[in-house]
Design a protein around this motif. Structure first.
Motif, PDB file in Angstrom:
ATOM      1  N   PRO A   1       0.828  -1.213   0.000  1.00 52.60           N
ATOM      2  CA  PRO A   1       0.000   0.000   0.000  1.00 52.60           C
ATOM      3  C   PRO A   1       0.863   1.266   0.000  1.00 52.60           C
ATOM      4  CG  PRO A   1      -0.917  -1.613   1.501  1.00 52.60           C
ATOM      5  CD  PRO A   1       0.417  -2.154   1.058  1.00 52.60           C
ATOM      6  N   VAL A   2       0.531   2.196  -0.903  1.00 55.58           N
ATOM      7  CA  VAL A   2       1.317   3.419  -1.089  1.00 55.58           C
ATOM      8  C   VAL A   2       0.390   4.628  -1.026  1.00 55.58           C
ATOM      9  CG1 VAL A   2       2.915   4.677  -2.582  1.00 55.58           C
ATOM     10  CG2 VAL A   2       2.828   2.164  -2.680  1.00 55.58           C
ATOM     11  N   LEU A   3       0.785   5.614  -0.254  1.00 59.31           N
ATOM     12  CA  LEU A   3       0.164   6.936  -0.318  1.00 59.31           C
ATOM     13  C   LEU A   3       1.169   7.865  -0.984  1.00 59.31           C
ATOM     14  CD1 LEU A   3      -2.090   8.943   0.317  1.00 59.31           C
ATOM     15  CD2 LEU A   3      -1.041   9.300   2.576  1.00 59.31           C
ATOM     16  N   HIS A   4       0.986   8.112  -2.288  1.00 59.80           N
ATOM     17  CA  HIS A   4       1.854   9.028  -3.022  1.00 59.80           C
ATOM     18  C   HIS A   4       1.494  10.452  -2.613  1.00 59.80           C
ATOM     19  CE1 HIS A   4       2.876   5.919  -6.166  1.00 59.80           C
ATOM     20  NE2 HIS A   4       1.702   5.457  -5.787  1.00 59.80           N
ATOM     21  N   CYS A   5       2.461  11.222  -2.137  1.00 61.16           N
ATOM     22  CA  CYS A   5       2.225  12.614  -1.750  1.00 61.16           C
ATOM     23  C   CYS A   5       2.962  13.525  -2.720  1.00 61.16           C
ATOM     24  CB  CYS A   5       2.682  12.865  -0.318  1.00 61.16           C
ATOM     25  SG  CYS A   5       1.711  11.944   0.909  1.00 61.16           S
ATOM     26  N   VAL A   6       2.194  14.205  -3.567  1.00 63.23           N
ATOM     27  CA  VAL A   6       2.712  15.004  -4.672  1.00 63.23           C
ATOM     28  C   VAL A   6       2.496  16.478  -4.373  1.00 63.23           C
ATOM     29  CG1 VAL A   6       2.437  15.525  -7.137  1.00 63.23           C
ATOM     30  CG2 VAL A   6       2.251  13.156  -6.333  1.00 63.23           C
TER      31      VAL A   6
ATOM     32  N   ALA B   1      -4.725  -1.440  -6.844  1.00 65.46           N
ATOM     33  CA  ALA B   1      -5.680  -1.760  -5.794  1.00 65.46           C
ATOM     34  C   ALA B   1      -5.274  -1.210  -4.440  1.00 65.46           C
ATOM     35  CB  ALA B   1      -5.851  -3.275  -5.712  1.00 65.46           C
ATOM     36  N   VAL B   2      -3.967  -0.926  -4.248  1.00 62.57           N
ATOM     37  CA  VAL B   2      -3.488  -0.492  -2.934  1.00 62.57           C
ATOM     38  C   VAL B   2      -2.723   0.827  -3.005  1.00 62.57           C
ATOM     39  CG1 VAL B   2      -3.453  -2.769  -1.874  1.00 62.57           C
ATOM     40  CG2 VAL B   2      -1.450  -1.994  -3.186  1.00 62.57           C
ATOM     41  N   GLN B   3      -2.956   1.631  -4.056  1.00 65.03           N
ATOM     42  CA  GLN B   3      -2.276   2.927  -4.086  1.00 65.03           C
ATOM     43  C   GLN B   3      -3.288   4.056  -3.999  1.00 65.03           C
ATOM     44  OE1 GLN B   3      -0.007   4.207  -7.409  1.00 65.03           O
ATOM     45  NE2 GLN B   3      -1.484   3.566  -8.942  1.00 65.03           N
ATOM     46  N   TYR B   4      -2.823   5.118  -3.343  1.00 65.22           N
ATOM     47  CA  TYR B   4      -3.643   6.285  -3.055  1.00 65.22           C
ATOM     48  C   TYR B   4      -2.813   7.527  -3.393  1.00 65.22           C
ATOM     49  CZ  TYR B   4      -6.465   2.916  -0.476  1.00 65.22           C
ATOM     50  OH  TYR B   4      -7.231   1.836  -0.135  1.00 65.22           O
ATOM     51  N   LEU B   5      -3.522   8.616  -3.678  1.00 66.68           N
ATOM     52  CA  LEU B   5      -2.850   9.863  -4.065  1.00 66.68           C
ATOM     53  C   LEU B   5      -3.305  11.001  -3.168  1.00 66.68           C
ATOM     54  CD1 LEU B   5      -1.104  11.544  -6.093  1.00 66.68           C
ATOM     55  CD2 LEU B   5      -3.187  11.828  -7.455  1.00 66.68           C
ATOM     56  N   TRP B   6      -2.317  11.726  -2.648  1.00 69.95           N
ATOM     57  CA  TRP B   6      -2.543  13.002  -1.961  1.00 69.95           C
ATOM     58  C   TRP B   6      -1.740  14.034  -2.733  1.00 69.95           C
ATOM     59  CZ3 TRP B   6       0.502  16.807  -0.103  1.00 69.95           C
ATOM     60  CH2 TRP B   6      -0.020  17.713   0.816  1.00 69.95           C
TER      61      TRP B   6
ATOM     62  N   PRO C   1      -2.101  13.032   6.785  1.00 71.02           N
ATOM     63  CA  PRO C   1      -2.474  11.983   5.824  1.00 71.02           C
ATOM     64  C   PRO C   1      -1.794  10.648   6.119  1.00 71.02           C
ATOM     65  CG  PRO C   1      -2.047  14.051   4.689  1.00 71.02           C
ATOM     66  CD  PRO C   1      -1.617  14.252   6.110  1.00 71.02           C
ATOM     67  N   ALA C   2      -0.533  10.692   6.561  1.00 74.21           N
ATOM     68  CA  ALA C   2       0.180   9.452   6.880  1.00 74.21           C
ATOM     69  C   ALA C   2      -0.422   8.773   8.105  1.00 74.21           C
ATOM     70  CB  ALA C   2       1.659   9.742   7.116  1.00 74.21           C
ATOM     71  N   VAL C   3      -0.806   9.544   9.117  1.00 74.08           N
ATOM     72  CA  VAL C   3      -1.423   8.959  10.307  1.00 74.08           C
ATOM     73  C   VAL C   3      -2.689   8.202   9.920  1.00 74.08           C
ATOM     74  CG1 VAL C   3      -2.599   9.495  12.478  1.00 74.08           C
ATOM     75  CG2 VAL C   3      -0.425  10.618  11.921  1.00 74.08           C
ATOM     76  N   GLU C   4      -3.537   8.806   9.110  1.00 74.59           N
ATOM     77  CA  GLU C   4      -4.763   8.139   8.675  1.00 74.59           C
ATOM     78  C   GLU C   4      -4.458   6.881   7.861  1.00 74.59           C
ATOM     79  OE1 GLU C   4      -7.187  10.866   6.556  1.00 74.59           O
ATOM     80  OE2 GLU C   4      -7.583  12.159   8.284  1.00 74.59           O
ATOM     81  N   PHE C   5      -3.454   6.960   7.008  1.00 77.28           N
ATOM     82  CA  PHE C   5      -3.085   5.834   6.150  1.00 77.28           C
ATOM     83  C   PHE C   5      -2.568   4.663   6.991  1.00 77.28           C
ATOM     84  CE2 PHE C   5      -0.367   3.856   2.785  1.00 77.28           C
ATOM     85  CZ  PHE C   5      -1.355   3.694   1.820  1.00 77.28           C
TER      86      PHE C   5
ATOM     87  N   ARG D   1      -9.024   1.105  11.134  1.00 76.16           N
ATOM     88  CA  ARG D   1     -10.003   1.698  10.233  1.00 76.16           C
ATOM     89  C   ARG D   1     -10.048   0.868   8.961  1.00 76.16           C
ATOM     90  NH1 ARG D   1      -8.355   7.667   9.012  1.00 76.16           N
ATOM     91  NH2 ARG D   1     -10.270   7.530   7.802  1.00 76.16           N
ATOM     92  N   PRO D   2     -11.195   0.805   8.287  1.00 74.43           N
ATOM     93  CA  PRO D   2     -11.268   0.067   7.023  1.00 74.43           C
ATOM     94  C   PRO D   2     -10.656   0.878   5.886  1.00 74.43           C
ATOM     95  CG  PRO D   2     -13.386   1.065   7.489  1.00 74.43           C
ATOM     96  CD  PRO D   2     -12.515   1.334   8.701  1.00 74.43           C
ATOM     97  N   ALA D   3     -10.178   0.186   4.860  1.00 79.27           N
ATOM     98  CA  ALA D   3      -9.626   0.875   3.691  1.00 79.27           C
ATOM     99  C   ALA D   3     -10.667   1.757   3.029  1.00 79.27           C
ATOM    100  CB  ALA D   3      -9.079  -0.146   2.700  1.00 79.27           C
ATOM    101  N   SER D   4     -11.932   1.399   3.156  1.00 77.50           N
ATOM    102  CA  SER D   4     -13.003   2.197   2.540  1.00 77.50           C
ATOM    103  C   SER D   4     -13.114   3.591   3.146  1.00 77.50           C
ATOM    104  CB  SER D   4     -14.339   1.467   2.675  1.00 77.50           C
ATOM    105  OG  SER D   4     -14.649   1.252   4.043  1.00 77.50           O
ATOM    106  N   SER D   5     -12.480   3.814   4.307  1.00 73.16           N
ATOM    107  CA  SER D   5     -12.527   5.142   4.924  1.00 73.16           C
ATOM    108  C   SER D   5     -11.574   6.131   4.257  1.00 73.16           C
ATOM    109  CB  SER D   5     -12.187   5.040   6.415  1.00 73.16           C
ATOM    110  OG  SER D   5     -10.830   4.635   6.607  1.00 73.16           O
ATOM    111  N   LEU D   6     -10.688   5.635   3.401  1.00 70.54           N
ATOM    112  CA  LEU D   6      -9.722   6.497   2.718  1.00 70.54           C
ATOM    113  C   LEU D   6     -10.223   6.877   1.331  1.00 70.54           C
ATOM    114  CD1 LEU D   6      -6.401   4.573   3.480  1.00 70.54           C
ATOM    115  CD2 LEU D   6      -7.200   6.668   4.604  1.00 70.54           C
TER     116      LEU D   6
END
Length: 571
Positions: free
Chosen positions: A250-255, A280-285, A324-328, A337-342
């Motif tokens: 799982p990745v939270l890309h922070c751009v 399926a496991v990547q997210y963007l901020w 954002p990292a704390v939530e992730f 927390r469930p992934a659906s919360s992100l």
């Protein structure tokens, strides 16, 4: 006159951290700080099964004010995490050879292995950090340690070498101007264990001699600088497995929209979007920030808002920086927390606040093509030529000059901290070696939400030349500030017609009364090395040659700007 430099050595370990010497598989020991929550003050075994760990591996002194690791650790420990911060190999307190990139997969693996063997660890590790310490996260992904559960790489890219590689192949028609600022980084931060601050003598020619003076004064060299200037090496090949070919994590890309490596950062995200297991496991901020986390809403930054100098400003900045990292990590490290919360995409529309979306660009975004017109007027100050929905009939052209002895000056002294200054560049636009094209004043807001690209019909009297483009927001008072930028190097051979330039991605609201403008030039110094005006290497040429560039536009040669827009949103 001898070069003046400042040597930056390691700062003291803060009292709330305990430093360990973690042994790598080859016997080298890396200086590593451990921070624990106040109610877990000892390093013994935890009756509750231990703590998840946030790991940060960086080359900028783990204890320096610049990286504020103690503040970051305070946020994560207050949320129930152990925090491990490490000087990478060859930097500050850590042993080993001072050479970036190459050992990071193995050292990352070995450090994670050390963490999971500690009595305070629950066996789950996440990684966090900016720039090079975003890269150390990708290197750890490549190592495939099973305890690595999530990463939050900020303002970074998987391949820093690509940001300074001039040509992707020997036969490529377009490449990159020499990013002097990016290559010079290695002559500041990768000379030895310490860091060095100095200003090269910019009058010295050839340019490579400026750094020979630096290394002579310091008494040491940067091996990586020597590989990049004037040559280059292949970072990812040296790493072995490409991180994208590793087990998905799982990745939270922070751009950052104003980050000087925002374009390759976004390319990483988009490259993984077409790989189903990764997507399926990547997210963007994505926010209106620069590389140093200065914010558009505070730009230009007043002293009381400068988190690099003011302690209270740093505390105010920390919530948005780590939040954002704390939530992730609550989802992927703690499982509370469930992934659906992100939200899959959280993005900032500059001057209009934050939005969420299921993908990027956001649904509903459309491309809008603007044609460069009235080129004869483009050599004048704003508004110059036109940006119009339709191309004019036939073909028109305009020329502009490149003088290596009087290059177009860079807008800021440090593009890593662009928003610290966020300058008005109207005076630069008015130079006679710059072209500018403007659209009409807007009667309602225009929201940019996605990539910005440029396709030019351009040639030169020189066999190799550079083109620098900036998209500007021109206010009613005539001030002009950058939204995004891009650049390319062009070879006349092999012959071609259109020259594409990527200006990156943005989320930005142009307000009513403002106008969109495009600035074109052939130099940007000292951020970029001036072109040689010949086939000679710009690093080693003693006398660069001037040149004349020609832009063609109109229906027969449609030079055009393409922006991605979304319907105006409330706010």
């Amino acid at each position: 006159m001898p070069l003046v430099f400042e040597r930056i050595d390691a700062a003291p370990v803060p009292p709330q951290a305990r430093q360990h010497w973690v042994r790598m598989r080859d016997g080298v020991r890396l200086a590593t700080d451990l921070y624990l929550p106040e109610d877990h003050a000892t390093e013994g075994e935890r009756p509750d099964g231990g703590l998840p760990t946030v790991l940060i591996r960086l080359p900028y002194d783990k204890n320096s004010k610049y990286v504020y690791s103690d503040h970051i650790a305070g946020v994560f420990t207050s949320c129930g995490y152990a925090v491990v911060v490490q000087d990478v190999r060859g930097k500050f307190r850590s042993g080993g050879r001072t050479l970036p990139f190459l050992r990071e997969p193995l050292d990352g693996y070995d450090t994670i292995e050390w963490i999971v063997r500690q009595p305070w660890s629950d066996g789950a590790v996440g990684m966090f950090g900016d720039s090079y310490y975003g890269f150390t996260q990708w290197a750890a992904v490549a190592s495939e340690h099973p305890a690595l559960r999530a990463i939050v790489p900020r303002v970074t890219t998987v391949d820093f070498n690509a940001t300074v590689r001039r040509w992707d192949s020997e036969t490529a028609r377009t490449g990159k101007p020499v990013w002097l600022e990016g290559i010079e980084y290695y002559a500041h931060h990768w000379v030895g264990n310490a860091g060095y601050e100095y200003e090269p003598d910019r009058t010295v020619r050839p340019f490579i001699e400026q750094y020979e003076q630096v290394f002579a004064a310091i008494g040491a060299r940067s091996t990586w600088f020597d590989l990049l200037a004037p040559g280059h090496t292949d970072v990812l090949h040296a790493l072995g497995r490409h991180p994208f070919d590793a087990r998905p994590v799982p990745v939270l890309h922070c751009v950052g929209w104003y980050d000087n490596i925002g374009l390759p950062n976004m390319r990483d995200y988009l490259a993984l979007a077409v790989r189903p297991a990764w997507n399926a496991v990547q997210y963007l901020w994505a926010g209106a920030i620069d590389h140093e986390n200065y914010q558009l809403d505070l730009a230009p930054v007043a002293p009381e808002n400068d988190h690099g100098a003011d302690e209270e400003a740093l505390k105010r900045m920390m919530a948005g920086y780590t939040g954002p990292a704390v939530e992730f990590f609550e989802v992927f490290l703690k499982g509370t927390r469930p992934a659906s919360s992100l939200a899959r995409v959280t993005w900032e529309l500059g001057h209009a606040g934050w939005r969420t979306a299921e993908s990027w660009p956001p649904p509903g975004a459309v491309e809008h093509v603007l044609h460069l017109g009235a080129p004869a007027d483009a050599v004048r100050s704003l508004p110059g030529g036109t940006l119009a929905d339709e191309a004019t009939e036939g073909e028109e052209s305009v020329q502009w000059a490149y003088d290596p002895e009087s290059p177009v000056p860079s807008a800021v002294p440090d593009s890593f901290a662009y928003l610290q200054h966020h300058p008005d560049v109207a005076d630069t636009v008015a130079r006679d070696d710059v072209l500018v094209f403007s659209g009409p004043a807007l009667t309602s807001p225009l929201d940019l939400a996605g990539p910005v690209t440029l396709d030019l019909h351009v040639s030169s009297s020189a066999p190799v030349f550079d083109v620098f483009a900036r998209l500007l927001d021109v206010a009613p008072d005539g001030s002009a500030r950058m939204i995004v930028r891009g650049q390319t190097t062009v070879r006349q051979e092999p012959a071609g017609d259109e020259t594409p330039i990527e200006l990156g991605h943005t989320g930005y609201r142009l307000r009513a009364g403002h106008r969109l403008a495009l600035m074109l030039a052939s130099s940007d110094y000292p951020m970029y090395l001036p072109a040689s005006g010949s086939t000679e290497n710009p690093w080693t040429v003693s006398v660069a040659k001037p040149s004349t560039q020609t832009l063609r536009t109109g229906a027969a040669a449609p030079s055009r700007l393409t922006v991605t827009t979304a319907p105006p949103m409330a706010g």
